[in-house]
Design a protein around this motif. Structure first.
Motif, PDB file in Angstrom:
ATOM      1  N   GLN A 207      17.687 -26.571 -14.581  1.00  0.00           N
ATOM      2  CA  GLN A 207      18.910 -27.186 -14.066  1.00  0.00           C
ATOM      3  C   GLN A 207      20.080 -27.026 -15.029  1.00  0.00           C
ATOM      4  O   GLN A 207      21.178 -27.511 -14.749  1.00  0.00           O
ATOM      5  CB  GLN A 207      18.686 -28.683 -13.820  1.00  0.00           C
ATOM      6  CG  GLN A 207      17.637 -29.009 -12.767  1.00  0.00           C
ATOM      7  CD  GLN A 207      17.372 -30.507 -12.715  1.00  0.00           C
ATOM      8  OE1 GLN A 207      17.371 -31.189 -13.740  1.00  0.00           O
ATOM      9  NE2 GLN A 207      17.153 -31.009 -11.516  1.00  0.00           N
ATOM     10  N   SER A 208      19.876 -26.361 -16.134  1.00  0.00           N
ATOM     11  CA  SER A 208      20.881 -26.314 -17.184  1.00  0.00           C
ATOM     12  C   SER A 208      22.194 -25.725 -16.690  1.00  0.00           C
ATOM     13  O   SER A 208      22.211 -24.722 -15.971  1.00  0.00           O
ATOM     14  CB  SER A 208      20.370 -25.487 -18.368  1.00  0.00           C
ATOM     15  OG  SER A 208      19.252 -26.117 -18.954  1.00  0.00           O
ATOM     16  N   THR A 209      23.271 -26.356 -17.061  1.00  0.00           N
ATOM     17  CA  THR A 209      24.595 -25.842 -16.761  1.00  0.00           C
ATOM     18  C   THR A 209      25.473 -25.992 -17.993  1.00  0.00           C
ATOM     19  O   THR A 209      25.332 -26.946 -18.764  1.00  0.00           O
ATOM     20  CB  THR A 209      25.221 -26.575 -15.561  1.00  0.00           C
ATOM     21  OG1 THR A 209      26.468 -25.973 -15.223  1.00  0.00           O
ATOM     22  CG2 THR A 209      25.452 -28.046 -15.866  1.00  0.00           C
ATOM     23  N   LEU A 210      26.364 -25.055 -18.195  1.00  0.00           N
ATOM     24  CA  LEU A 210      27.192 -25.033 -19.386  1.00  0.00           C
ATOM     25  C   LEU A 210      28.441 -25.900 -19.218  1.00  0.00           C
ATOM     26  O   LEU A 210      29.003 -26.014 -18.135  1.00  0.00           O
ATOM     27  CB  LEU A 210      27.603 -23.594 -19.708  1.00  0.00           C
ATOM     28  CG  LEU A 210      26.483 -22.719 -20.279  1.00  0.00           C
ATOM     29  CD1 LEU A 210      26.864 -21.250 -20.206  1.00  0.00           C
ATOM     30  CD2 LEU A 210      26.158 -23.105 -21.711  1.00  0.00           C
ATOM     31  N   VAL A 211      28.858 -26.488 -20.336  1.00  0.00           N
ATOM     32  CA  VAL A 211      30.008 -27.394 -20.372  1.00  0.00           C
ATOM     33  C   VAL A 211      31.008 -26.843 -21.385  1.00  0.00           C
ATOM     34  O   VAL A 211      30.637 -26.510 -22.510  1.00  0.00           O
ATOM     35  CB  VAL A 211      29.583 -28.822 -20.764  1.00  0.00           C
ATOM     36  CG1 VAL A 211      30.789 -29.754 -20.770  1.00  0.00           C
ATOM     37  CG2 VAL A 211      28.491 -29.344 -19.831  1.00  0.00           C
ATOM     38  N   ALA A 334      25.932 -20.504 -15.179  1.00  0.00           N
ATOM     39  CA  ALA A 334      27.377 -20.630 -14.948  1.00  0.00           C
ATOM     40  C   ALA A 334      27.824 -22.084 -15.000  1.00  0.00           C
ATOM     41  O   ALA A 334      27.158 -22.971 -14.463  1.00  0.00           O
ATOM     42  CB  ALA A 334      27.743 -20.028 -13.594  1.00  0.00           C
ATOM     43  N   PRO A 335      28.956 -22.356 -15.653  1.00  0.00           N
ATOM     44  CA  PRO A 335      29.436 -23.730 -15.796  1.00  0.00           C
ATOM     45  C   PRO A 335      29.711 -24.442 -14.487  1.00  0.00           C
ATOM     46  O   PRO A 335      29.676 -25.667 -14.427  1.00  0.00           O
ATOM     47  CB  PRO A 335      30.731 -23.565 -16.601  1.00  0.00           C
ATOM     48  CG  PRO A 335      30.534 -22.299 -17.358  1.00  0.00           C
ATOM     49  CD  PRO A 335      29.758 -21.411 -16.436  1.00  0.00           C
ATOM     50  N   SER A 482      34.272 -33.415 -12.894  1.00  0.00           N
ATOM     51  CA  SER A 482      34.138 -32.025 -13.322  1.00  0.00           C
ATOM     52  C   SER A 482      32.869 -31.433 -12.726  1.00  0.00           C
ATOM     53  O   SER A 482      31.930 -32.153 -12.375  1.00  0.00           O
ATOM     54  CB  SER A 482      34.080 -31.938 -14.850  1.00  0.00           C
ATOM     55  OG  SER A 482      32.910 -32.588 -15.337  1.00  0.00           O
ATOM     56  N   ALA A 483      32.849 -30.108 -12.613  1.00  0.00           N
ATOM     57  CA  ALA A 483      31.685 -29.433 -12.040  1.00  0.00           C
ATOM     58  C   ALA A 483      30.425 -29.652 -12.869  1.00  0.00           C
ATOM     59  O   ALA A 483      29.314 -29.685 -12.346  1.00  0.00           O
ATOM     60  CB  ALA A 483      31.968 -27.939 -11.895  1.00  0.00           C
ATOM     61  N   SER A 535      43.878 -32.372 -10.268  1.00  0.00           N
ATOM     62  CA  SER A 535      42.636 -31.723  -9.856  1.00  0.00           C
ATOM     63  C   SER A 535      42.145 -30.862 -11.003  1.00  0.00           C
ATOM     64  O   SER A 535      42.949 -30.303 -11.762  1.00  0.00           O
ATOM     65  CB  SER A 535      42.878 -30.850  -8.617  1.00  0.00           C
ATOM     66  OG  SER A 535      41.746 -30.044  -8.315  1.00  0.00           O
ATOM     67  N   TRP A 536      40.838 -30.755 -11.161  1.00  0.00           N
ATOM     68  CA  TRP A 536      40.304 -29.787 -12.120  1.00  0.00           C
ATOM     69  C   TRP A 536      40.657 -28.387 -11.638  1.00  0.00           C
ATOM     70  O   TRP A 536      40.618 -28.087 -10.439  1.00  0.00           O
ATOM     71  CB  TRP A 536      38.785 -29.920 -12.239  1.00  0.00           C
ATOM     72  CG  TRP A 536      38.351 -31.140 -12.974  1.00  0.00           C
ATOM     73  CD1 TRP A 536      38.004 -32.345 -12.430  1.00  0.00           C
ATOM     74  CD2 TRP A 536      38.225 -31.295 -14.391  1.00  0.00           C
ATOM     75  NE1 TRP A 536      37.675 -33.239 -13.422  1.00  0.00           N
ATOM     76  CE2 TRP A 536      37.801 -32.623 -14.634  1.00  0.00           C
ATOM     77  CE3 TRP A 536      38.441 -30.444 -15.475  1.00  0.00           C
ATOM     78  CZ2 TRP A 536      37.583 -33.113 -15.915  1.00  0.00           C
ATOM     79  CZ3 TRP A 536      38.229 -30.919 -16.750  1.00  0.00           C
ATOM     80  CH2 TRP A 536      37.801 -32.242 -16.963  1.00  0.00           C
ATOM     81  N   SER A 537      41.001 -27.515 -12.565  1.00  0.00           N
ATOM     82  CA  SER A 537      41.349 -26.139 -12.239  1.00  0.00           C
ATOM     83  C   SER A 537      40.686 -25.231 -13.263  1.00  0.00           C
ATOM     84  O   SER A 537      41.305 -24.769 -14.214  1.00  0.00           O
ATOM     85  CB  SER A 537      42.871 -25.954 -12.268  1.00  0.00           C
ATOM     86  OG  SER A 537      43.211 -24.606 -12.029  1.00  0.00           O
ATOM     87  N   GLY A 538      39.401 -25.015 -13.085  1.00  0.00           N
ATOM     88  CA  GLY A 538      38.632 -24.287 -14.081  1.00  0.00           C
ATOM     89  C   GLY A 538      37.795 -25.239 -14.905  1.00  0.00           C
ATOM     90  O   GLY A 538      37.677 -26.426 -14.600  1.00  0.00           O
ATOM     91  N   ARG A 539      37.226 -24.715 -15.994  1.00  0.00           N
ATOM     92  CA  ARG A 539      36.216 -25.476 -16.730  1.00  0.00           C
ATOM     93  C   ARG A 539      36.784 -26.459 -17.724  1.00  0.00           C
ATOM     94  O   ARG A 539      36.113 -27.434 -18.089  1.00  0.00           O
ATOM     95  CB  ARG A 539      35.274 -24.510 -17.433  1.00  0.00           C
ATOM     96  CG  ARG A 539      34.313 -23.854 -16.440  1.00  0.00           C
ATOM     97  CD  ARG A 539      34.298 -22.356 -16.539  1.00  0.00           C
ATOM     98  NE  ARG A 539      33.523 -21.788 -15.436  1.00  0.00           N
ATOM     99  CZ  ARG A 539      33.483 -20.497 -15.169  1.00  0.00           C
ATOM    100  NH1 ARG A 539      34.198 -19.664 -15.891  1.00  0.00           N
ATOM    101  NH2 ARG A 539      32.770 -20.044 -14.173  1.00  0.00           N
TER     102      ARG A 539
END
Length: 621
Positions: A207-211, A334-335, A482-483, A535-539
């Motif tokens: 489940q790992s996702t990058l931050v 992918a983040p 955030s994503a 709004s978030w716009s990218g990471r």
């Protein structure tokens, strides 16, 4: 050629020179140019070309105290290796103890100094103190983390004495604060924002996702380490996350992992392969962990245009390959949680129905009503938030009293409300909901008698109240997740103003009994006195709608650490009530306005109307 010197508005002698056509700037309190050609004087604090190379020049013999102070301040804006020339303005003891890399203080403009009239003929003066003043707007700590500040007065002292030198007694600075002192334009010229990447904590390997963890690094060679920007980025990544993000992320690099001793330059080869020599701490790492380590490097370097890295090879201390990972293989980490990310837009039409603009059209398609009760059900909706898998959505009724969660891909009955606000005034009821990358649903109840930040695990079940201990009496007006699921953007009302704050989401205990809190809120747009939408716009970037003190509404980008994004203020659009952006910068920025309906801004284009009537525009998330 003699030195062309001039004075600024404060009586300081400026000796900053640009060699036209050479990309070189020479800093000097008094000196001469060792080349021929046209020369023009420029202010050290004026906006500069990031490609301009700056050199410092040592103090002249018998320099006055004014010249020593000015030369020292100006030389701090240079690329002086290990600040060796800068240290020549200090006494021998101060030069050995001064720590320029301890932190950086950023002022709106280059610092002012108090004027000290001085006559060489007065032998009785053996020491003198100068006061440096300015307006402080940010600091960068030893971890390279940026911290914005509401503009505050800066006041610091430099103390000078006469020290014995080869040519007799010379004025030198003996008491100097650690760190660098820069105006904003010099800071932007010398530093650039880089996102390091770590894995969200508390999740399985699958489940790992990058931050993203933003830091500021030197745009060229770091004066202290001698490293280029790519090597600085890898070194910073290996050193671990910044203090603010550390509690909620993990690095797959074993503790103590560093670049092999003596490595100061990393560059991809002609096949765009970057080889990263590591020390012994990483020698025994398994393949799965190594691939995750390599993905951290790939994503950290992806926005460094000078790198163009397509593949990373991590090497053991003996130079043998530890593992190799290409950009296509790194997509599983992918983040945004997927290789492509959601790209459709959703909004509420004039009849209170949730509609979708197909993603393949990039905002230009014909809107279509979603399936299920949120599209054609008995309750008129006023706001919507769509899960990132685009299978479900959460909608708030038009009176903002009830939150409903339902499928948007299949028909069915409208379920019972998942959350109900008891506030009397509709403006004190429920906010627009938002989904995080873990599939959890978040909403704020703005009831003055019982304000709450609520989370529905998996978008279902009993809402859990999330504590926000650092809210300090403010009220949450709006939120966006955030994503990666470890950060939350909040619009907080306090003293009749809305400010944008970023909080860290901490989770404690097993999933079934997890306690969740939002901690260490920090300002993300201190230059805006009123923020109305975001709004978030990218990471690690947000798009924000707001006003500066006494200004008009503007749409602009800001970084999650509170610094100003390079893209800055966007072309004007009026009366924006909501704004939506995606992780993919090729997708249009969308906005809902009271004057032109729903509009979009595609890269390199102007705002265009998409739908004349509609509100609560969102991308999934």
């Amino acid at each position: 050629m003699g030195t062309d010197r001039r004075r600024d508005g404060h009586g300081r002698v400026l000796g900053l020179f640009a060699l036209l056509g050479c990309g070189v700037v020479l800093l000097s309190a008094c000196g001469s140019m060792p080349v021929t050609g046209d020369v023009k004087a420029v202010d050290a604090s004026q906006p500069g070309d990031s490609q301009v190379q700056v050199y410092a020049v040592a103090p002249r013999d018998n320099a006055t105290p004014n010249e020593v102070v000015d030369g020292f301040l100006e030389s701090m804006t240079s690329d002086d290796s290990d600040f060796r020339t800068t240290r020549k303005y200090l006494t021998r003891e101060a030069a050995s103890t001064w720590k320029p890399s301890a932190f950086t203080t950023v002022l709106t403009k280059a610092p002012n100094r108090s004027d000290r009239p001085f006559r060489d003929s007065d032998p009785g003066i053996t020491e003198i103190t100068y006061t440096l003043t300015g307006e402080k707007v940010a600091t960068v700590d030893a971890q390279s983390a940026y911290q914005p500040l509401a503009p505050t007065d800066y006041n610091q002292s430099l103390h000078l004495v006469k020290e014995n030198g080869p040519e007799g007694k010379e004025w030198r600075i003996d008491l100097v604060p650690d760190g660098l002192l820069l105006g904003q334009s010099d800071f932007k010229r010398l530093y650039r924002s880089v996102d390091k990447y770590y894995f969200a904590a508390g999740r399985t390997s699958e489940q790992s996702t990058l931050v993203a963890d933003p830091v500021y690094l030197r745009s060229r060679t770091d004066p202290v380490t001698g490293m280029d920007t790519v090597t600085q980025a890898v070194r910073s990544l290996l050193a671990g996350p910044t203090s603010w993000l550390r509690p909620v992320v993990d690095s797959r690099f074993p503790a103590g992992t560093a670049l092999k001793k003596g490595v100061t330059s990393l560059a991809p080869d002609d096949r765009n392969v970057l080889k990263v020599p590591l020390n012994k701490k990483a020698d025994g790492v398994g393949q799965r962990s190594c691939r995750m380590m390599a993905s951290q490097v790939l994503y950290t370097l992806r926005d460094l245009t000078s790198a163009r890295v397509e593949q990373v090879e991590l090497q053991r201390s003996d130079g043998s390959p530890l593992c190799v990972l290409g950009t296509d293989q790194a997509e599983e980490f992918a983040p945004d949680g997927s290789s492509s990310g959601p790209d459709s837009q959703y909004f509420v039409d004039a009849k209170g129905r949730v509609e979708r603009i197909p993603g393949s059209t990039k905002g230009s398609g014909t809107p279509e009503m979603v399936s299920g009760p949120l599209g054609d059900g008995p309750v008129r909706m006023g706001a919507v938030g769509v899960a990132r898998d685009e299978q479900r959505a959460a909608a708030v009724s038009r009176d903002k009293a009830a939150l409903y969660v339902s499928s948007i891909v299949s028909d069915g009955e409208l379920p019972a409300a998942a959350v109900i606000s008891k506030a009397q005034n509709p403006n004190n009821r429920l906010s627009v909901p938002s989904w995080d990358g873990r599939g959890d649903l978040w909403v704020a109840d703005r009831d003055p008698g019982n304000p709450r930040l609520l989370r529905l695990t998996g978008g279902a079940g009993k809402p859990q109240e999330v504590t926000v201990p650092s809210l300090d009496g403010g009220r949450i007006e709006a939120l966006r997740m955030s994503a990666d699921g470890v950060r939350i953007a909040l619009l907080v009302t306090q003293d009749d103003h809305n400010t944008l704050k970023i909080g860290r989401i901490e989770r404690r205990g097993p999933e079934a009994e997890q306690k969740v809190s939002v901690v260490e809120l920090r300002q993300a747009a201190p230059q805006l006195t009123d923020v109305t939408a975001m709004s978030w716009s990218g990471r690690s970037r947000l798009v924000v709608v707001g006003k500066e003190q006494g200004g008009v509404q503007q749409v602009r980008y800001v970084q999650a650490d509170g610094s100003t994004a390079a893209s800055g203020v966007l072309p004007g659009v009026n009366q924006v009530s909501s704004v939506a952006a995606a992780d993919d910068e090729q997708l249009p920025l969308m906005a809902a306005t009271s004057s032109d309906g729903i509009v979009k801004l595609s890269p390199g284009d102007n705002w265009q109307t998409v739908v004349k009537e509609g509100s609560s525009l969102v991308y999934p998330g």
